[in-house]
Enzyme design. Structure first.
Site, PDB file in Angstrom:
ATOM      1  N   ASP A   1      -9.756  -2.879  -7.118  1.00 42.04           N
ATOM      2  CA  ASP A   1      -9.296  -1.780  -6.276  1.00 42.04           C
ATOM      3  C   ASP A   1      -9.890  -0.473  -6.806  1.00 42.04           C
ATOM      4  OD1 ASP A   1      -7.857   0.152  -4.830  1.00 42.04           O
ATOM      5  OD2 ASP A   1      -6.046  -1.082  -4.793  1.00 42.04           O
TER       6      ASP A   1
ATOM      7  N   HIS B   1      -8.271  -3.850  -2.935  1.00 42.66           N
ATOM      8  CA  HIS B   1      -7.067  -3.350  -2.289  1.00 42.66           C
ATOM      9  C   HIS B   1      -6.704  -4.225  -1.086  1.00 42.66           C
ATOM     10  CE1 HIS B   1      -4.130  -0.184  -1.689  1.00 42.66           C
ATOM     11  NE2 HIS B   1      -4.417  -0.169  -0.394  1.00 42.66           N
TER      12      HIS B   1
ATOM     13  N   CYS C   1       0.852  -1.197   0.000  1.00 40.03           N
ATOM     14  CA  CYS C   1       0.000   0.000   0.000  1.00 40.03           C
ATOM     15  C   CYS C   1       0.892   1.252   0.000  1.00 40.03           C
ATOM     16  CB  CYS C   1      -0.961  -0.038   1.177  1.00 40.03           C
ATOM     17  SG  CYS C   1      -2.236   1.238   1.116  1.00 40.03           S
TER      18      CYS C   1
END
Length: 293
Positions: A226, A261, A168
């Protein structure tokens, strides 16, 4: 937590000085801001056979704690810098270090938010982003990663075998670090932001803008579902990589259509085991292909 008792003595005391350097104690458990832990999914990697625990990294303005894991009593190890999500070096990131150590690496995860605050103390992502994460200059991260690599080379690592992996927020840093450090051999970026709003002081560039300047090939892992890092972003990055030099053209971005995600974060509801396992194995294979070990 540590197999090596001397590491425990290196754990810095809790102190806060926003005028200078801030050090916090090693996080235990999972970051509260990440939400309820999906305990049935959590991967727990033993430290048996490893030297694992907190260490101090000298940086430009003080000392920063990090979590380090390595095969016990081995030297000249390939080093992997582990760059955390916004939640800092909590149990998930520490476990990633142990997983890498069992693969024969010296894995070190520095506390890159040390000057701004302690992510483990936050319960709300919005506040964590505003008060800590968004205040971290990219330049400080690059400098701290350099310092971590230097520390690793003096503590059992091989300075000529340096890799990086990030998740991330940390995934973005993987791309940036490849453009920053010519000694980096290889990297793996898990769903790191590729495009975004720049800031001349804090975030002057995003990966799309630096794709042509990579020193080491990167393998990206992105979720097809995502909503924050879109497939348009992925397409733009792929196009930028194709226009780059050798390391850029050698880079690969894998898209996992069934995942969103944070699909590798095994402690969160976003975890998708099949894709997480495949992406992890691809990262390990990628390191091997590029002769990190």
């Amino acid at each position: 937590m540590s197999d090596d008792k001397h590491l425990d003595s290196l754990l810095p005391p809790l102190r806060l000085d926003r005028r200078g350097f801030m050090a916090t104690a090693l996080a235990t458990g999972f970051a509260a801001a990440a939400g309820p832990v999906a305990a049935q999914s959590v991967v727990k990697t033993s430290a048996e056979g490893l030297t694992a625990g907190p260490v101090e990294i000298p940086v430009k303005d003080g000392k920063m704690w990090a979590y380090s894991a390595a095969p016990k009593d081995r030297k000249h190890l390939a080093t992997v810098l582990v760059v955390s999500e916004i939640f800092g070096v909590h149990e998930y990131i520490q476990d990633v270090c142990r997983r890498l150590a069992h693969q024969g690496y010296l894995a070190v995860a520095p506390n890159l938010f040390a000057r701004e605050g302690d992510p483990s103390k936050y319960t709300e992502i919005a506040r964590l982003q505003a008060e800590v994460v968004q205040k971290v200059p990219d330049a400080d991260v690059m400098s701290d990663l350099d310092a971590t690599a230097k520390w690793a080379a003096a503590h059992g690592g091989d300075a000529n075998k340096l890799g990086i992996i990030g998740f991330c927020w940390g995934g973005r840093m993987v791309w940036l670090y490849s453009a920053h450090n010519p000694r980096l051999k290889v990297g793996a970026a898990f769903y790191g932001p590729l495009r975004g709003k720049t800031d001349p002081q804090l975030r002057p560039h995003f990966p799309v803008e630096l794709a042509g300047k990579l020193h080491a090939p990167i393998r990206g892992a992105y979720g097809g579902k995502d909503t924050g890092i879109t497939q348009d972003d992925v397409a733009a990055m792929r196009a930028a990589l194709e226009k780059g030099d050798k390391a850029a053209r050698a880079s690969v971005i894998d898209v996992y259509p069934n995942s969103g995600h944070a699909f590798h974060a095994d402690y969160r509801p976003s975890y998708v085991k099949a894709d997480a396992d495949q992406a992890w194995q691809r990262a390990l294979d990628w390191f091997g292909e590029h002769k990190l070990k």
